[in-house]
Structure formats: structure tokens, C-alpha cells
Write an enzyme that holds these catalytic residues in place. Structure first.
Site, short mmCIF file in Angstrom:
data_model
loop_
_atom_site.label_atom_id
_atom_site.label_comp_id
_atom_site.label_asym_id
_atom_site.label_seq_id
_atom_site.Cartn_x
_atom_site.Cartn_y
_atom_site.Cartn_z
N TYR A 157 1.45 29.48 15.45
CA TYR A 157 0.16 29.12 15.10
C TYR A 157 -0.71 30.16 14.82
CZ TYR A 157 -2.05 25.70 12.38
OH TYR A 157 -3.21 24.96 11.40
N ASN A 190 -3.76 14.87 7.74
CA ASN A 190 -2.81 14.93 6.43
C ASN A 190 -3.82 13.68 5.05
OD1 ASN A 190 -0.74 15.97 7.33
ND2 ASN A 190 -0.10 15.09 7.75
N ASN A 193 7.41 13.51 -0.14
CA ASN A 193 7.91 12.80 0.31
C ASN A 193 7.03 12.71 1.92
OD1 ASN A 193 8.68 10.33 1.36
ND2 ASN A 193 10.19 11.21 2.72
N VAL A 249 1.62 14.79 3.34
CA VAL A 249 0.15 14.49 3.14
C VAL A 249 0.42 14.08 1.07
CG1 VAL A 249 -0.78 16.83 1.94
CG2 VAL A 249 -0.51 16.77 4.26
N ASP A 256 17.04 16.41 -2.88
CA ASP A 256 17.70 15.48 -3.35
C ASP A 256 18.57 15.04 -1.74
OD1 ASP A 256 19.33 13.53 -4.58
OD2 ASP A 256 21.22 15.24 -4.88
N TRP A 303 -5.88 25.06 4.01
CA TRP A 303 -5.62 24.67 5.23
C TRP A 303 -7.20 24.51 5.42
CZ3 TRP A 303 -6.49 29.50 9.58
CH2 TRP A 303 -5.85 28.91 10.72
#
Lengths: 359, 359
Positions: free
Chosen positions: B79, B152, B178, B181, B202, B296
Site C-alpha cells: 500500500y 466505502n 458488487n 463501494v 460472470d 482515493w
């Protein structure tokens, strides 16, 4: 993709193959095409009748008109704006006003003027158009400068003014730095006190080109290959890290521009010469806060055509830079109008200078 | 790339392997790591002493704290913000104020509060921190909602408010629909009267997921594969063409979002789950005038931390949406704090719901 149809004829095509035959007074010679084709044989010189002069219209004797890559893409049918057929080629150029309608106050006979919009059909000896289609340019600037000022130098001017506030000492990085826009960027930036890092493709006479660009005001000239081998701080040297990147190449070269930007920087794309997409890592957008924009002079002009003041200011300013010696006219090959075929062929070859038809 | 070092311990690690041993009054249990590693075995529960309560500080009993992908990237060292060692994991969560310093007026014992900045080290039973490190959240919202609201849903809220003015009836397209966020985007957009086209990968139970997202307010749910096979107008149906695209995947999926935008549209990238760069054709930028931004949340919060009013307004608004039933807390697996190892392992597997540690 927008695909607008343009009427570029501003008159009626009379006959194919003008040759040496003398033209009627109310007609002109024009480079006309009636279908798209990649071999450029679609373009023929034709005699074309001109409409009568209306109260708001202007009769313009064309003096010089360049052949730009966008013109060739229009011929091929690959440009996002396409003409109705029959079409006259050419989108840029300068002419002398020879007659004006009774209501025209913005232009007088003897003035030099350039069409502001794409699709004028500038490869012709004369045109009759609305006075509002034209912008006045000073007569005491160079003919080649006036003929080529409306697209490339204006593109450079806008990209240096519209995206990031550039204070003296700020750095701009660009690829395709030897293009007509790139050369204008170097010179306009230098006039603003803004530093430029100029990425070029490697080539046989690389040092001569570097010298030429440095003489225009470039601070750093570097090839794509050198940039990949060097540490960024060795490219940037004592300059600030670039806050603005200008990209007309795409692919790997666009990536070099992008990765050299400082956090929060902006990259403006105005061309895609490499015909390869940009590869943008998510991290550059998220954690380095890079913004990507595009710029298209044609669209900018149309967005600003309601009130022409921004257009007039831009052209006046860029003409002023040229008259003051801050902006050189590009190195052009001047070609007599009737030798248009030679000029068109030359434009399709790489590393050729810009060709300008002299009417 | 920014790489800031954070002090997340807010105390001193006392011993490794707390086990069942009772803790001192001025200490807490925390999930500590002392080096980066990809196997997550670097994380151990330790007893950690807490600093004395200062005049401006708050003693917070942590109630619940999620394990987010960014937390795992911090553990791994991938990160852009990394902690100093020893470090306490976790960046989000909710706690109850148990004691405040004499000068603290913004919080009272019994209040619920969340840390606003990245790097708090929320995987712990208690913390002593500055009152200014915390934001008040209402006690009458769900515990899981409060524990997961700061990153989120706030990311979704900002991306829907900061880049393009969205009028009711406007359309937003997003991939990774999905994700936590993505689900918040669907619900906040629906509350604004904004339509959403939701691109998902999918999967075996695709119809169930579609139904779930539709129940949140999604207008269209489509897989990446379907989108490649369908004409765009069949995806968009009677919606307006999207003016805003949200991309957390990158690669091909990001390209699907980009190409569906209307001319002049904006794509905001906030993740790169596919670990593949975006491929951006020059034409999209130049002739379609698409703009690309990144977002961000951490940086936005830091940019707005001088005057906390925008931060407070955002959290208050998003909490209000949740209390009003417009925004559901995400489906979470609740895991007792001492079973943290199971929760960490689960987070590294795909298609797992979010795991929240309950202290």
C-alpha cells in the site's frame, strides 16, 4: 464518435480537370474529391462556380493553405468530421479579402483573413463565404505564419493555458516535440517563462534536431530510448517535476510522459501518432492523482463560436507572439497550387516537413 | 508514489502472545505486526500499554472493525502508506468513548466515534487518541454500518458528488458493482434519482446477485461478457447514456465502462482489482472528450482535515442515508476478535464477504 457532415464546397463544381483552361470570373479552381480513398487519387483540380456576394458575405482570394494530417484523414474518411460530396479539401489557410457585402464591417478589401472552423475547404483559389466564417489576421506577419496559425500554434496556446495554471519556472513535458504543435509549445512556453522537457523519437540527425529545438527555447531534449534508460532525475535535472504533460504519440511514449508527471499532474492528449493506446495503471490515477484530458482544437472553436471574443483573443495573441519573434513560422515546403499532387504524396511520407500550397 | 510512515500503535507493545492472560487496566489487546509479509502470519495478538489520557485526548473502547483489502495490502507492504513498526493493523472501525480529557468538548462518554484518517490501527480493544482523530457517529445506527461507513460508503458518496453534476435521471455506469463501494454507489445514486448500470463479473449465481443489486436500486445489471456481446443501446435501454463511469477493476472491464460513456463524460478510477492497466485510445480523449480522474478517500480526507467541516458533513450525510434506510450496511461476516486469524485468511480469498472483527 461524432461524425458531422460538412458542406465545404461553398459553390458548385462545374467540370472535372480544369487544366490550363481559363476560369470564369465567378468561379475558382479547387481541389475536389467525391469519395474517400487511401491513395489520394480521389483529389482533382476542378473549376467551381462561386455563389453571388450577399450582404453579409466576403469574397476571399486564397493565398496559402497547408496540407495537414487531419486533411489527409478527411480525404481517407478516417476523421471524425467528414464532408458532403463533392468536397473541397483543406481546413486551414490565409486569404486576402477582395470584396465585401454591404453589411460587412469586420473586414475590408485588402485584409488578410483565416477561416476559423474546420471544413472550410481551403484548397482553392477563391471562396465566397460569410464574414462570420473568417478571422482577421495582421498583414505584416509572414504568409506562411498566417496560413498555419489557426490550428497548431492555437492548439499549443490552449493546452498551455486551459488545463493547469503555469507559473514561470513550472515544467511541461511533451512527446512528439518536433511536431508543429510541439515546436509551438516550446516557443510559447519559453515566452511564458515555463520550462519544457521535449521527448523525441530517436533519428539519424538527433543532435541537429536537439540544437534546433534548444534554439527555440527547449530546456531538455531527450529521446524515448534515452528516457527509458535514464533515471527521471537525470532527465529533469534542476527543473521542477512536470505539472503538465502533452501527448500526441500514445503507447509507450505517452507512458513516459505520464510517469514523469508530479503527483496531482495533468496529461493532455491531442494526438495518437503511434496508433497505440495509452496504458494507464490504476495507481497513477488513484495514488498519484493524475488527471487525463483530451484536446481537440476544432471542438474548442465550436464551443466558443457563439461569442467569438475568446477566438479573436486567441488568434490575436498568437499572431502577436509571432510578430514579436517569440514564435517562428514552421519550416514549410512551399508548393505551387497546381503541383498539389506532389505535395499530397509528400505529406503521406514520414519525417517530411509541412507542405503549403501557394495559390 | 507517496509512501508515508504512520505510527499506528498509539501505545507500547508489552508482550507477544497475549492468550488468555488478563490485561492491565491501562493496556489493550491489539493485532500487531513487526514486518511485512504476504502470508499474514506476521500478525499476532499482543498486549499493548496505552498512554495516559491527556487534556485533549479520548479513551475509546473499540466495538467493531472490518478487514478491508487496503488493510491487507498494508500488511503485505504494497500500500502507498505504510506503518512504522511495531504496527497495529486496521484502518476503519467504530468505538465507544469511555473517557475524555478535560478540554474535550466534541465527544462525551457513551458516544460512538470513528477514526477519520488512515493508519489508526483499529484492530485493538482500546485506544487513547486525540479527540481530533475521531468523528462522532449516531448511536442509533447499526453497529456494522457504523464500523464500515468511513471508507466505502464515503468513497461512493464523494465520487457521485465531486466530479460531474448529476441531475435526477442522469446515468452512472460502474464495474465491480458488487463491491462494498459498488453497492453503496447503487443505493446513494438511487436516493439521488440517478440511474445506475452495474457491470459485474460472470459467476455461478449471477441471477441471485442481479436480484440483490436490483433490490438495492440498480437499474441495469450486466456481466462483462454480456456487455461485450450486446450493442450498447441494448445495455443502456431507455436510460440516458452515462455521463459518469466508476472503475475499480481496470483492464478490459475499465474499457467497457469508458466506451459506454457519452461524449464529454468522466471516468473515475478508485481501484484496480484486475491488476491490469486501462487501455485508453487517443480518440476517446480527443474526439469524445472523455476525462479520467482517480479517487482515493485517504487523500481526500487529508486534503480536507484542516477545516473538518466537509468531513463532518460527509459522515453525517452518509449516516443519515443509512438511518433513513436508503443505505444498507454491507453483508458482513462477524468474527470474534480472538478469531482474527480465520478472518484474515478469509479476506485473502475471492468472492468472500467482508469480515468484521467484533471486540
Amino acid at each position: 464518435m461524432r461524425r458531422a457532415l460538412l458542406n465545404t464546397t461553398r459553390g458548385t463544381a462545374l467540370s472535372v480537370g480544369l487544366g490550363e483552361r481559363s476560369r470564369q470570373l465567378n468561379s475558382c479552381a479547387a481541389l475536389v474529391y467525391r469519395r474517400h480513398g487511401h491513395d489520394l487519387d480521389t483529389v482533382r483540380m476542378e473549376e467551381m462556380s462561386l455563389p453571388a456576394l450577399g450582404r453579409h458575405s466576403v469574397r476571399l482570394k486564397m493565398l496559402a493553405s497547408p496540407i495537414n494530417p487531419a486533411d489527409v484523414n478527411m480525404l481517407k474518411g478516417t476523421y471524425p468530421i467528414l464532408p458532403m460530396f463533392p468536397a473541397v479539401g483543406g481546413n486551414e489557410g490565409v486569404g486576402e479579402v477582395v470584396e465585401v457585402g454591404s453589411e460587412v464591417t469586420s473586414l475590408r478589401p485588402g485584409d488578410w483573413a483565416i477561416p476559423w472552423d474546420t471544413g472550410f475547404g481551403t484548397w482553392r483559389t477563391e471562396a465566397v463565404c460569410e464574414a462570420g466564417d473568417l478571422l482577421l489576421v495582421p498583414r505584416d506577419m509572414s504568409l506562411l505564419g498566417a496560413a498555419t496559425i489557426g490550428v497548431n500554434p492555437c492548439t499549443a496556446y490552449r493546452m498551455l493555458h486551459d488545463f493547469v495554471p503555469l507559473k514561470p519556472g513550472a515544467t511541461v513535458i511533451q512527446n512528439g516535440a518536433n511536431s508543429a504543435v510541439g515546436q509551438a509549445v516550446i516557443q510559447i512556453a519559453a515566452a511564458l517563462g515555463v520550462k519544457t522537457i521535449n521527448v523525441i523519437r530517436d533519428r539519424p540527425h538527433r543532435r541537429e534536431l536537439e540544437k534546433e529545438l534548444m534554439s527555440m527555447g527547449a530546456d531538455v531534449v531527450v529521446t524515448e530510448e534515452e528516457m527509458q534508460g535514464l533515471r527521471l532525475e537525470n532527465v529533469i535535472q534542476d527543473l521542477q517535476r512536470p505539472v503538465l504533460g502533452l501527448n500526441c504519440v500514445g503507447g509507450l511514449s505517452g507512458g513516459l510522459v505520464l510517469s514523469s508527471l508530479r503527483d496531482g499532474g495533468t496529461m493532455v492528449t491531442y494526438g495518437g501518432m503511434a496508433k497505440k493506446p495509452l496504458h494507464i495503471p490504476a495507481k497513477a490515477l488513484i495514488f498519484r492523482n493524475i488527471t487525463l484530458h483530451g484536446f481537440w482544437m476544432t471542438q474548442w472553436k465550436r464551443n466558443n463560436s457563439q461569442d467569438m471574443s475568446r477566438l479573436v483573443t486567441m488568434v490575436t495573441t498568437v499572431c502577436g507572439l509571432m510578430k514579436a519573434g517569440h514564435l517562428r513560422p514552421p519550416h514549410c515546403a512551399q508548393v505551387p497550387f497546381h503541383q498539389y499532387r506532389r505535395a499530397l504524396q509528400a505529406t503521406t511520407q514520414s519525417h517530411q516537413r509541412k507542405h503549403v500550397l501557394i495559390m
